[in-house]
Design a protein around this motif. Structure first.
Motif, PDB file in Angstrom:
ATOM      1  N   GLU A  14       0.807  -1.212   0.000  1.00  0.00           N
ATOM      2  CA  GLU A  14       0.000   0.000   0.000  1.00  0.00           C
ATOM      3  C   GLU A  14       0.844   1.267   0.000  1.00  0.00           C
ATOM      4  OE1 GLU A  14      -3.144  -0.090  -0.326  1.00  0.00           O
ATOM      5  OE2 GLU A  14      -3.644  -2.175   0.128  1.00  0.00           O
ATOM      6  N   ALA A  15       2.128   1.125   0.343  1.00  0.00           N
ATOM      7  CA  ALA A  15       2.996   2.288   0.454  1.00  0.00           C
ATOM      8  C   ALA A  15       4.425   1.879   0.128  1.00  0.00           C
ATOM      9  CB  ALA A  15       2.922   2.884   1.854  1.00  0.00           C
ATOM     10  N   VAL A  16       5.224   2.862  -0.269  1.00  0.00           N
ATOM     11  CA  VAL A  16       6.644   2.608  -0.568  1.00  0.00           C
ATOM     12  C   VAL A  16       7.484   3.651   0.157  1.00  0.00           C
ATOM     13  CG1 VAL A  16       8.408   2.335  -2.341  1.00  0.00           C
ATOM     14  CG2 VAL A  16       6.038   1.719  -2.858  1.00  0.00           C
ATOM     15  N   LEU A  17       8.485   3.179   0.860  1.00  0.00           N
ATOM     16  CA  LEU A  17       9.488   4.037   1.486  1.00  0.00           C
ATOM     17  C   LEU A  17      10.783   3.929   0.690  1.00  0.00           C
ATOM     18  CD1 LEU A  17       9.220   3.418   5.343  1.00  0.00           C
ATOM     19  CD2 LEU A  17       9.131   5.657   4.215  1.00  0.00           C
ATOM     20  N   PHE A  18      11.400   5.063   0.399  1.00  0.00           N
ATOM     21  CA  PHE A  18      12.652   5.082  -0.357  1.00  0.00           C
ATOM     22  C   PHE A  18      13.784   5.649   0.487  1.00  0.00           C
ATOM     23  CE2 PHE A  18       9.429   5.328  -3.698  1.00  0.00           C
ATOM     24  CZ  PHE A  18       9.926   4.504  -4.694  1.00  0.00           C
ATOM     25  N   ASP A  19      14.955   5.086   0.300  1.00  0.00           N
ATOM     26  CA  ASP A  19      16.192   5.716   0.750  1.00  0.00           C
ATOM     27  C   ASP A  19      16.448   6.918  -0.162  1.00  0.00           C
ATOM     28  OD1 ASP A  19      18.796   6.001   1.972  1.00  0.00           O
ATOM     29  OD2 ASP A  19      19.630   5.034   0.199  1.00  0.00           O
ATOM     30  N   PHE A  20      17.312   7.828   0.273  1.00  0.00           N
ATOM     31  CA  PHE A  20      17.607   9.036  -0.501  1.00  0.00           C
ATOM     32  C   PHE A  20      18.903   8.897  -1.310  1.00  0.00           C
ATOM     33  CE2 PHE A  20      19.950  13.187  -0.381  1.00  0.00           C
ATOM     34  CZ  PHE A  20      19.188  13.865  -1.325  1.00  0.00           C
ATOM     35  N   SER A  21      20.031   8.890  -0.611  1.00  0.00           N
ATOM     36  CA  SER A  21      21.341   8.920  -1.260  1.00  0.00           C
ATOM     37  C   SER A  21      21.671   7.585  -1.908  1.00  0.00           C
ATOM     38  CB  SER A  21      22.412   9.268  -0.221  1.00  0.00           C
ATOM     39  OG  SER A  21      23.710   9.171  -0.768  1.00  0.00           O
ATOM     40  N   GLY A  22      21.936   7.597  -3.211  1.00  0.00           N
ATOM     41  CA  GLY A  22      22.274   6.384  -3.932  1.00  0.00           C
ATOM     42  C   GLY A  22      21.077   5.573  -4.365  1.00  0.00           C
ATOM     43  N   THR A  23      19.876   6.017  -3.986  1.00  0.00           N
ATOM     44  CA  THR A  23      18.650   5.329  -4.370  1.00  0.00           C
ATOM     45  C   THR A  23      17.791   6.217  -5.265  1.00  0.00           C
ATOM     46  OG1 THR A  23      18.620   3.959  -2.369  1.00  0.00           O
ATOM     47  CG2 THR A  23      16.519   4.261  -3.514  1.00  0.00           C
ATOM     48  N   LEU A  24      17.458   7.402  -4.792  1.00  0.00           N
ATOM     49  CA  LEU A  24      16.681   8.362  -5.588  1.00  0.00           C
ATOM     50  C   LEU A  24      17.560   9.472  -6.162  1.00  0.00           C
ATOM     51  CD1 LEU A  24      13.484   8.808  -3.379  1.00  0.00           C
ATOM     52  CD2 LEU A  24      13.725   7.391  -5.426  1.00  0.00           C
ATOM     53  N   PHE A  25      18.559   9.884  -5.392  1.00  0.00           N
ATOM     54  CA  PHE A  25      19.462  10.966  -5.810  1.00  0.00           C
ATOM     55  C   PHE A  25      20.893  10.457  -5.814  1.00  0.00           C
ATOM     56  CE2 PHE A  25      15.712  13.294  -4.959  1.00  0.00           C
ATOM     57  CZ  PHE A  25      15.812  14.556  -5.539  1.00  0.00           C
ATOM     58  N   ASP A  26      21.644  10.871  -6.819  1.00  0.00           N
ATOM     59  CA  ASP A  26      23.009  10.386  -6.989  1.00  0.00           C
ATOM     60  C   ASP A  26      23.944  10.978  -5.936  1.00  0.00           C
ATOM     61  OD1 ASP A  26      25.038   8.949  -8.644  1.00  0.00           O
ATOM     62  OD2 ASP A  26      25.845  10.974  -8.818  1.00  0.00           O
ATOM     63  N   ASP A  27      24.812  10.147  -5.409  1.00  0.00           N
ATOM     64  CA  ASP A  27      25.758  10.570  -4.373  1.00  0.00           C
ATOM     65  C   ASP A  27      27.203  10.575  -4.861  1.00  0.00           C
ATOM     66  OD1 ASP A  27      25.876   7.835  -4.661  1.00  0.00           O
ATOM     67  OD2 ASP A  27      26.071   7.409  -2.526  1.00  0.00           O
ATOM     68  N   THR A  28      27.415  10.382  -6.160  1.00  0.00           N
ATOM     69  CA  THR A  28      28.790  10.240  -6.644  1.00  0.00           C
ATOM     70  C   THR A  28      29.380  11.532  -7.208  1.00  0.00           C
ATOM     71  OG1 THR A  28      28.072   9.544  -8.862  1.00  0.00           O
ATOM     72  CG2 THR A  28      28.383   7.818  -7.204  1.00  0.00           C
ATOM     73  N   GLY A  29      28.550  12.529  -7.481  1.00  0.00           N
ATOM     74  CA  GLY A  29      29.073  13.746  -8.091  1.00  0.00           C
ATOM     75  C   GLY A  29      28.645  15.009  -7.389  1.00  0.00           C
ATOM     76  N   VAL A  30      28.373  14.890  -6.081  1.00  0.00           N
ATOM     77  CA  VAL A  30      27.875  16.046  -5.326  1.00  0.00           C
ATOM     78  C   VAL A  30      28.924  17.146  -5.254  1.00  0.00           C
ATOM     79  CG1 VAL A  30      27.036  16.820  -3.077  1.00  0.00           C
ATOM     80  CG2 VAL A  30      26.268  14.632  -4.013  1.00  0.00           C
ATOM     81  N   LEU A  31      30.160  16.760  -4.972  1.00  0.00           N
ATOM     82  CA  LEU A  31      31.232  17.751  -4.907  1.00  0.00           C
ATOM     83  C   LEU A  31      31.755  17.978  -6.322  1.00  0.00           C
ATOM     84  CD1 LEU A  31      33.140  16.672  -1.674  1.00  0.00           C
ATOM     85  CD2 LEU A  31      31.527  18.552  -1.976  1.00  0.00           C
ATOM     86  N   ASP A  32      31.478  19.166  -6.838  1.00  0.00           N
ATOM     87  CA  ASP A  32      31.749  19.499  -8.234  1.00  0.00           C
ATOM     88  C   ASP A  32      32.718  20.678  -8.281  1.00  0.00           C
ATOM     89  OD1 ASP A  32      30.999  19.567 -11.168  1.00  0.00           O
ATOM     90  OD2 ASP A  32      30.310  21.559 -10.551  1.00  0.00           O
ATOM     91  N   ALA A 113      23.020  20.529  -5.526  1.00  0.00           N
ATOM     92  CA  ALA A 113      24.137  19.685  -5.954  1.00  0.00           C
ATOM     93  C   ALA A 113      23.747  18.215  -6.041  1.00  0.00           C
ATOM     94  CB  ALA A 113      25.313  19.848  -4.989  1.00  0.00           C
ATOM     95  N   TRP A 114      22.560  17.884  -5.541  1.00  0.00           N
ATOM     96  CA  TRP A 114      22.088  16.504  -5.562  1.00  0.00           C
ATOM     97  C   TRP A 114      21.116  16.330  -6.711  1.00  0.00           C
ATOM     98  CZ3 TRP A 114      23.391  12.574  -2.002  1.00  0.00           C
ATOM     99  CH2 TRP A 114      24.291  12.981  -1.001  1.00  0.00           C
ATOM    100  N   HIS A 115      21.438  15.402  -7.606  1.00  0.00           N
ATOM    101  CA  HIS A 115      20.636  15.232  -8.820  1.00  0.00           C
ATOM    102  C   HIS A 115      19.917  13.885  -8.810  1.00  0.00           C
ATOM    103  CE1 HIS A 115      22.443  18.827 -10.469  1.00  0.00           C
ATOM    104  NE2 HIS A 115      23.637  18.343 -10.140  1.00  0.00           N
TER     105      HIS A 115
END
Length: 233
Positions: A14-32, A113-115
Motif C-alpha cells: 500500500e505504500a513505498v518508502l525510499f532511501d535518498f542517497s544512492g537510491t533516488l538521488f546520486d551521491d557520486t558527483g555532489v562535490l563538483d 548539488a544533488w541530482h
C-alpha cells in the motif's frame, strides 16, 4: 526482494518508502569543481577549477578512508553532529583552513548539488498517480526536502523521516517503525527500497519487505526503479 515474512497471496503493498542517497538521488558527483570554486569565492578563497578538483579528490579520499568511515559513525543522529564530524574530516583532508572547509561543507549539503536519477521523478509520479502512499527514510544530517521540491516531487511524498530529526538511524528497526507510522500503513504493506544491504536491508527486522538496488550507479543512467512499479500493483 527480501521479505520479512511469508505473506499471504492477497497481501498488497500500500505504500513505498525510499532511501535518498544512492537510491533516488546520486551521491557520486555532489562535490563538483565549478560549484566549489563558486562557494570558495563567497568565502573569499580564490580557487581555479583544476585546484578545486584536486581538493575534492583529497577530501573524498580522506572521508571515505577506513578512519574516515569510522569517524562518521553516528554523525547522522543530529545536524550538529553531522556538521561537526564532516567539517573536522574535511579540515583534516588538507589540512584546509576554516573558510575552505566551510565552502566544501556547503557544497556537500547544497540541495542543488544533488541530482535525481533519470527514473526517479517518473517512478514517484507514477506511484503517486496510482494512489500509493510514498515516503522517504534517510540517514542524513541535513534537510533534504528542498532537493525534492526542486524537482517537483515533494508534494508527492506523504512522509519524510530523517535520522537527524529523530536521533535514530538505520539499521535501528525503531526508525523504520516510525516511518511506517508516519505513512499510516502497516509495516507488512510498506515496501522499502534502498541500496545498502546492512542499513536498508534491516527493514525486514521491522516487518517490511525490501527491494535492494545494485551498488553500481551512474547519474546519467536509470537506477532500476522501474522494477518497483512491477512490485506495487
Amino acid at each position: 526482494m527480501l521479505s520479512a515474512v511469508d505473506e499471504p497471496a492477497d497481501a498488497r503493498v500500500e505504500a513505498v518508502l525510499f532511501d535518498f542517497s544512492g537510491t533516488l538521488f546520486d551521491d557520486t558527483g555532489v562535490l563538483d569543481p565549478p560549484a566549489l570554486v563558486a562557494a570558495a569565492e563567497r568565502h573569499h578563497v580564490p580557487l581555479g577549477e583544476r585546484e578545486a578538483a584536486g581538493i575534492i579528490r583529497r577530501t573524498l579520499r580522506h572521508v571515505d578512508s577506513p578512519e574516515g568511515l569510522k569517524a562518521r559513525e553516528g554523525c547522522d543522529l543530529s545536524r550538529e553532529a553531522h556538521r561537526s564530524t564532516w567539517t573536522t574530516l574535511i579540515a583534516e583532508a588538507g589540512p584546509f583552513g576554516p573558510d575552505l572547509t566551510e565552502a566544501l561543507y556547503e557544497c556537500l549539503t547544497d540541495p542543488g548539488a544533488w541530482h535525481p536519477y533519470p527514473d526517479t521523478v517518473p517512478v514517484l509520479t507514477t506511484l503517486r498517480d496510482r494512489g500509493v502512499r510514498l515516503g522517504v527514510l534517510s540517514n542524513i544530517g541535513w534537510d533534504i526536502r528542498p532537493a525534492f521540491d526542486r524537482v517537483g516531487v515533494l508534494e508527492s511524498l506523504h512522509s519524510v523521516v530523517l535520522s537527524c530529526e529523530h536521533g535514530l538511524a538505520k539499521p535501528d528497526p525503531a526508525l523504520f517503525a516510525l516511518a511506517c507510522e508516519r505513512l499510516g500503513t502497516d509495516p507488512g504493506q510498506v515496501l522499502y527500497v534502498g541500496d545498502d544491504p546492512v542499513k536498508d536491508g534491516a527493514a525486514v527486522r521491522a516487518g517490511l519487505p525490501v527491494y535492494l538496488l545494485p551498488s553500481d550507479r551512474n547519474v546519467r543512467m536509470p537506477r532500476g526503479l522501474a522494477a518497483v512499479l512491477r512490485l506495487v500493483r
